[in-house]
Design an enzyme around this catalytic site. Sequence first.
Site, PDB file in Angstrom:
ATOM      1  CB  SER A 235      80.088 -36.252  -0.719  1.00 27.77           C
ATOM      2  OG  SER A 235      79.355 -37.421  -0.810  1.00 27.77           O
ATOM      3  CE  LYS A 239      76.640 -37.282  -5.626  1.00 26.31           C
ATOM      4  NZ  LYS A 239      77.377 -38.490  -5.522  1.00 26.31           N
ATOM      5  CD1 TRP A 326      77.539 -44.129  -1.049  1.00 24.72           C
ATOM      6  CD2 TRP A 326      76.728 -46.161  -1.475  1.00 24.72           C
ATOM      7  NE1 TRP A 326      76.192 -44.003  -1.243  1.00 24.72           N
ATOM      8  CE2 TRP A 326      75.667 -45.231  -1.510  1.00 24.72           C
ATOM      9  CE3 TRP A 326      76.445 -47.510  -1.725  1.00 24.72           C
ATOM     10  CZ2 TRP A 326      74.355 -45.594  -1.773  1.00 24.72           C
ATOM     11  CZ3 TRP A 326      75.132 -47.870  -1.989  1.00 24.72           C
ATOM     12  CH2 TRP A 326      74.113 -46.921  -2.004  1.00 24.72           C
ATOM     13  CG  HIS A 377      81.748 -40.367   2.295  1.00 22.46           C
ATOM     14  ND1 HIS A 377      82.004 -40.288   0.949  1.00 22.46           N
ATOM     15  CD2 HIS A 377      80.745 -39.487   2.534  1.00 22.46           C
ATOM     16  CE1 HIS A 377      81.177 -39.421   0.404  1.00 22.46           C
ATOM     17  NE2 HIS A 377      80.402 -38.908   1.345  1.00 22.46           N
TER      18      HIS A 377
END
Length: 399
Positions: A235, A239, A326, A377
């Site tokens: 997550s 990144k 998402w 997630h």
Amino acid sequence: MRKFIFACIFYASVISVKAQDPNESNYDELKVPQYSLPDILLSETKERITSKTSWEKLRRPELLSLFEENVYGKMPRSYDSIRHTVTHEDLESMDGKAILKEVLITVFKEGRSVKINLILFIPKHALKPVPAFLLINNRPKENTDPSRRQKSEFWPAEEVINSGYAIAAIHVSDMAPDDPKLFMNGVLQLYPEQLTADNGMRTIGAWAWGASRVMDYFEKEPLVDESKVAIVGHSRGGKASLWAAAQDQRFALCISNCSGSTGAKLARRQFGERIRKINTSFPHWFTPNYKKFNDKEELLPIDQHMLLALAAPRPVYATNASEDLWADPTGTFLSLKHAELVYKLYGLRSGLPDVPPAINTSIFKSPLAYHNREGIHNLTLYDWNNFIKFADYHFKKNY
Ligand code: GTR
């Protein structure tokens, strides 16, 4: 093409929708706007990139500075000195299967310093330096418990050790606390000028910077093979793992789990979390310049497939979870697919299919790997088992 659009629609409709903010986010494949991606193989000076030499000399540096300027901020390159102190060592960890080293990495610059705590397990009976996974941990520290009293699928150290790899972790709070009021209390204390610059680094940059300081240490650690280090993040950490791999070519392999917006998913699809939303919820993650692209994804001089391509020719594994719309599973897959052009310059044929694979189907015999795990997630043992297979294939070449 029609087959592909149909597959995308089908794909989006079979997975359950978990909208976090239905007023601002699109979860309907039919509402993805028409978009065209900036040409990955056309330089700013309009030169067509046809070889790995012109990619490396011209387009790659251009893209790197576009990401610095507009998204993640300037990556500081210099510091005065670095010190590695082993604060705790256990030669009989994991019932004698592993060596534990807890290392304090202190980086000094102009009378100031930042401290990064590294937790490292190394298989005990390895005959030569071992490849390693390094996690940028954005979840509570208990997930990487060095005592192993607490175990977590988020960082399944025993499984990784049993597979013959070292496993390491650093916590994001050491580099930059994940808080809009506190993020400057870490790496940015060494580089205060970044705080007032429009292209200043924020947390994602600081977390990636910290991962590079671990590479500095691995270069001195005789039990780790520093030429085979996989950087891993989930997550927001995913990144940062992509940005770390783009910045620092010492990372031999990159894993970005459920990284979503401003990670692996294409921004221009405007599916799931959009730029305005991420800049508003997390104003301390990206450079101030990034806010110029709130509601204006189409004006970005880059898109996220270019970030993945900055890792080329090194392998990249991006993942999603089926309920995590998402993070736009289709947009993540497409990002990988569009990065293939750069891998081709290196003569590497990506084995990715034209449409996203079915849920729980991993593709890892390719420099660009993907899976969409069933569920929410998260970073789980399913994900890690696939990362190990991917690393086996690329690092051990004996799969
Ligand atoms: C979410 C954020 C995502 C992702 C995630 C996480 O709230 O919108 O971009 O980074 O947090 O880090 O778990």
